[in-house]
Design an enzyme around this catalytic site. Structure first.
Site, short mmCIF file in Angstrom:
data_model
loop_
_atom_site.label_atom_id
_atom_site.label_comp_id
_atom_site.label_asym_id
_atom_site.label_seq_id
_atom_site.Cartn_x
_atom_site.Cartn_y
_atom_site.Cartn_z
N CYS A 15 0.09 1.72 -11.10
CA CYS A 15 0.25 1.62 -9.65
C CYS A 15 0.72 2.92 -9.01
O CYS A 15 0.70 3.05 -7.78
CB CYS A 15 1.20 0.49 -9.32
SG CYS A 15 0.63 -1.12 -9.91
N HIS A 51 -2.61 -3.72 -1.76
CA HIS A 51 -2.29 -2.83 -2.88
C HIS A 51 -3.51 -2.57 -3.75
O HIS A 51 -3.62 -3.09 -4.86
CB HIS A 51 -1.16 -3.44 -3.70
CG HIS A 51 -0.66 -2.61 -4.83
ND1 HIS A 51 -0.74 -1.23 -4.85
CD2 HIS A 51 -0.07 -2.98 -6.02
CE1 HIS A 51 -0.23 -0.79 -5.98
NE2 HIS A 51 0.18 -1.82 -6.72
#
Length: 395
Positions: free
Chosen positions: A82, A343
């Site tokens: 991430c 995201h």
């Protein structure tokens, strides 16, 4: 002598749910072109490209960049879970600061599938196995819950055990995120929610409900970075400078503390933030706006303290008093954050960069933080990596 590095252009496309997006090649090219247009830079001026994505085959970066141009420049593919987008940003900044190049493209994209995150391979060790083992030893394993929710929900549980906060405190972060995202036309979720709705949503992993977990998302974002000398010679926008940046990985405390907060990166974040504040000579109390990695509400809460936005043990009061939003001490995630903006793993770090650049330029429209001069970015990847970046307005 180190070169000063400016963000001279940013671009981002609207984030969408899986299945509703264009192919990653199109999304990436669109975001890159938007950043070039914003900068007033032609693609043939870019000397290197750093392209981040998590789910994709090798050289997907080239496939996206080729939609903008075929100039023969080096294209580096970056994958750091991430923290991928900000890792691409870090490498681009580093190359310019070192004087190796004058102008770089940092691009991130993700074309995700519905559902919880999972590994792509079953015939080899998982890169996060050591983290999973630490979690198993600490809190066990729930076959019915997504792995990521167990990691970060466990961090929330450990915080609750130490400080005795109410479960509703985490839910308040989701309410705030949706309120901010309602002002962001690029966000996935723009409808507001109440505290009661967040608490009544299906439980994913205690204390987290579904509305406290970021959604799988497709999207792309990009930034054009230049040295100060190059930007001034070419009449480019130098209003936003990267004042300091640090990248950290795990240390023994991640696995040796019997604390899920440390397993999910608290110490990495704290170390990166300390390095940034020391280099820039800035106190966290000086910050005006922050985009931090709120993949789950629990991570936003513990990150307040890791980044020094509020002293240890005071996050609940910080939230209840509204110190994390407009009218408070520091506006956190004006974009809506990962929880509401979305995201897309490889794009997140560069979407954060875009938001903070717009804030420091005074171009954030309804989301604008009045008088924003110092902005902090925090992007975390389990496995692990953390990048913290400090931006400053120069005019």
């Amino acid at each position: 002598m180190k070169q000063r590095v400016h963000v001279v252009g940013v671009g981002m496309i609207p984030f969408t749910k899986p299945g509703a997006s264009e192919p990653y090649t199109v999304m990436g090219a669109r975001a890159a072109q938007a950043a070039l247009d914003d900068a007033g830079v032609a693609y043939d001026q870019v000397q290197q490209a750093y392209v981040g994505y998590v789910y994709g085959d090798s050289t997907a970066g080239q496939a996206a960049v080729y939609g903008v141009g075929l100039s023969g420049i080096p294209v580096f593919n970056v994958n750091n879970n991430c923290a991928t987008g900000s890792s691409a940003l870090f490498l681009a900044r580093q190359a310019i600061e070192a004087g190796s190049i004058d102008c770089a493209l940092a691009l991130g994209f993700e074309q995700m599938q519905p559902g919880a995150l999972k590994g792509a391979w079953t015939d080899r060790p998982s890169p996060v196995q050591r983290f999973a083992d630490a979690m198993l030893a600490h809190q066990g394993w729930d076959e019915a819950a997504p792995r990521a929710a167990q990691f970060f929900g466990g961090a929330g549980r450990d915080y609750m055990r130490e400080h005795g906060i109410a479960p509703e405190t985490f839910a308040r972060i989701s309410v705030k995120a949706r309120q901010h995202a309602a002002r962001n036309p690029l966000a996935v979720f723009r409808n507001t929610v109440t505290l009661e709705e967040v608490m009544a949503a299906p439980k994913v992993f205690d204390p987290l409900t579904r509305l406290q977990c970021c959604p799988p998302t497709c999207g792309a974002a990009a930034a054009i970075l230049c040295s100060e000398d190059y930007a001034r010679r070419h009449g480019l926008d130098t209003r936003v400078r990267i004042a300091a940046q640090a990248m950290t990985t795990d240390t023994p405390s991640t696995f040796g503390s019997d604390d899920m907060r440390r397993v999910v990166g608290y110490d990495m974040a704290a170390a990166a933030a300390r390095q940034v504040y020391e280099v820039a000579g800035v106190d966290p109390q000086d910050l005006d706006v922050v985009e931090l990695h709120d993949c789950f509400t629990a991570n936003e809460l513990i990150s307040y303290e890791a980044l020094g936005l509020t002293p240890p043990g005071t996050a609940e009061r910080f939230i209840v008093d509204g110190q994390n939003t407009y009218g408070g001490r520091v506006v956190t995630n004006p974009s809506g954050g990962l929880l509401s903006k979305g995201h897309p793993l490889g794009a997140t770090g560069l979407a954060q960069c875009a938001e903070l650049t717009w804030q420091l330029r005074g171009q954030a429209a309804q989301r604008q933080v009045d008088g924003a001069r110092l902005a902090l970015q925090h992007n975390l990847g389990l496995g692990g990596a953390c990048v913290v970046t400090l931006y400053e307005a120069t005019a």
